[in-house]
Design an enzyme around this catalytic site. Structure first.
Site, short mmCIF file in Angstrom:
data_model
loop_
_atom_site.label_atom_id
_atom_site.label_comp_id
_atom_site.label_asym_id
_atom_site.label_seq_id
_atom_site.Cartn_x
_atom_site.Cartn_y
_atom_site.Cartn_z
N CYS A 43 41.05 42.29 59.15
CA CYS A 43 40.89 41.63 57.86
C CYS A 43 40.51 40.16 58.01
CB CYS A 43 42.18 41.76 57.05
SG CYS A 43 42.10 40.95 55.44
N CYS A 48 37.81 41.67 55.70
CA CYS A 48 37.92 41.23 54.31
C CYS A 48 37.59 39.75 54.11
CB CYS A 48 39.34 41.45 53.78
SG CYS A 48 40.23 42.82 54.49
N LYS A 51 33.91 38.67 55.13
CA LYS A 51 33.02 39.40 54.22
C LYS A 51 33.05 38.80 52.82
CE LYS A 51 34.59 42.24 51.77
NZ LYS A 51 34.93 43.63 52.10
N TYR A 178 32.02 51.62 51.07
CA TYR A 178 32.13 50.26 50.54
C TYR A 178 31.52 49.23 51.47
CZ TYR A 178 36.22 49.33 53.53
OH TYR A 178 37.06 49.15 54.59
N GLU A 182 28.56 46.82 50.19
CA GLU A 182 28.86 45.38 50.14
C GLU A 182 27.83 44.59 50.93
OE1 GLU A 182 33.72 45.53 49.48
OE2 GLU A 182 32.90 45.40 51.51
N HIS A 437 39.80 36.35 23.60
CA HIS A 437 38.39 36.24 23.22
C HIS A 437 37.88 34.81 23.39
CE1 HIS A 437 34.76 37.38 21.07
NE2 HIS A 437 34.87 36.28 20.37
N GLU A 442 38.71 41.48 27.58
CA GLU A 442 39.18 41.95 26.28
C GLU A 442 38.69 43.36 25.96
OE1 GLU A 442 37.53 40.11 22.69
OE2 GLU A 442 36.01 39.16 23.96
#
Length: 448
Positions: A43, A48, A51, A178, A182, A437, A442
């Site tokens: 990682c 992670c 990346k 993934y 990515e 908002h 939302e």
């Protein structure tokens, strides 16, 4: 005093191993950890963290272009791969130092060398030193899988991609998961010609079909090319240094780099597990029970090496649970239900819970709500790219059993929404929440 050199010996100083070491030491255990590469594991060092920093860098390509529509006079930008690469690697060095400092602060002994298991309670370091421990924890993680085909030695993996000397003008990425998607988004934004080659016919297996179809559509609009049902046959190096990729059923592709992102396998080879009777599954993963204990009572395992859920936060949870249970007197079992995940593609994906197909298969009757919209920023910037939010609800109980999103900041929004799914909240609970908002988030409380 114990007859062992250590109460706990950890093999692998990645996310799970470091957490287990630190917590066990905080409970008073005498702990040592061996790491043959760099402290921090996949990682921090080659996964992670670097990346995600490349993902941030890639986003500037569109942001700088869109800024003109928001009144900013931006000169034509120029990207320098070497600057980003070196800054990312410097940050990795900094984080590695912090991980090492954490272990030192907790008085964990660190051996920066390879360790193998030579007995149920004995390890051997690369220099031949043998040490004993009442318990051994294997946290060696996973390793990129490279299929065996002629010329595979010319391909790189996610281990090497952060160290490229130059930005490839043309890159072929093998895989549909993934990692492949990515890096396809990253290199495409940097200006490379990107082709994803997949031996199957689907990207992002395991994610909701509508969400992955939307990513495919957007990726193709951005200029990323796809070749499906196209297994690799060979890679050859040409006189000019370029590579020719031969595919089954497709025309050859000439590229400057080939990145293989065909999945990861548990890193269990050559560390002595079979010799001491530790059972492995058909993929080479260590079989463990809910307490992370292997078939040998003194040997435990956490993280990707067990091939349960290959996510850093899961490895950390497992390392914490192991240390608290064994050394802290606090029996803890990790709950693997409703673990959120993300794909940091362009745009990113966030997901938690069951897909629509999984829910229909398991529950029978479900309700599905979707919102298909353009983010306000994209409207003003003149981008037609649309976000898609999807909620899957159990018809019988009104409980939200799945949330799936693709769009700007989807993972950031999904993390908070995952709490609601984990807590078992209902569609009525979402509906009763006042919208914030104007925001993209939302849409989750306005689904009709």
């Amino acid at each position: 005093m114990s007859d062992f050199d250590y109460d706990l010996f950890v093999i692998g100083a990645g996310s799970g191993g470091v957490r287990a070491s630190r917590i066990a030491a905080s409970h008073g255990a005498r702990v040592a950890v061996a790491e043959e590469h760099r402290v921090g594991g996949t990682c921090v060092i080659r996964g992670c963290v670097p990346k995600k920093l490349l993902v941030y860098g890639a986003h500037f390509a569109e942001d700088l272009h869109d800024a003109r529509k928001f009144g900013w006079d931006i000169p034509e930008p120029r990207f320098d791969w070497n600057v980003l690469r070196d800054n990312v690697l410097a940050e990795v060095d900094r984080l590695e130092g912090l991980y090492g400092q954490t272990l030192d602060n907790h008085k964990v002994t660190v051996f920066k060398t390879r360790a193998t298991i030579v007995g149920p309670q004995k390890v051997r370091l690369a220099d031949g030193t043998e040490l004993t421990a009442e318990r051994i924890l294997v946290a060696t993680g996973g390793w990129p899988h490279v299929p065996d085909f002629p010329g595979s030695e010319y391909a790189i993996t996610s281990n090497e991609v952060f160290h490229l000397e130059a930005l490839p003008k043309r890159i072929v990425i093998a895989g549909g998961g993934y990692i492949a998607n990515e890096f396809a988004g990253i290199f495409n934004e940097f200006g490379s010609k990107v082709t994803i080659v997949n031996r199957g016919d689907t990207i992002l297996r395991g994610y909701d079909e509508q969400i992955r179809d939307r990513l495919l559509q957007i990726s193709m609009t951005k200029g990323i090319e796809f070749r499906f049902n196209a297994p690799f046959q060979s890679i050859t190096r040409n006189d000019d240094g370029s590579l020719t990729v031969m595919l089954e059923g497709c025309e050859p592709i000439v590229a400057d780099a080939v990145l293989v992102a065909a999945g990861r396998v548990p890193n269990t080879k050559g560390i002595g597990l079979e010799d001491v009777g530790v059972e492995l599954d058909e993929h080479g993963a260590i079989k463990v029970d809910e307490t992370n204990q292997s078939s040998v009572p003194s040997i435990y395992a956490v993280g990707d090496v067990t091939n349960r859920i290959q996510l850093t936060p899961v490895a950390i949870r497992e390392g914490q649970a192991f240390a608290d249970s064994v050394f802290g007197g606090k029996p803890t079992v990790v709950d693997y239900r409703n673990v959120p995940s993300a794909v940091f593609s362009h745009p990113p994906i966030g997901a938690v819970g069951m897909t629509e197909a999984q829910a229909r298969d398991k529950l029978g009757s479900v309700r599905v709500y979707t919102s298909d919209f353009r983010a306000m920023k994209n409207v003003l910037a003149g981008r037609n790219e649309r976000a898609l939010y999807k909620m899957v609800v159990n018809e019988a109980t009104d409980q939200v059993v799945g949330l799936h999103m693709i769009g700007p900041d989807a993972p950031e929004i999904l993390q908070a929404a995952a709490i609601a799914v984990k807590a078992g909240l209902t569609k009525a609970d979402f509906d009763a929440t006042v919208a914030l908002h104007p925001s993209m988030a939302e849409e989750l409380v306005l689904l009709k």
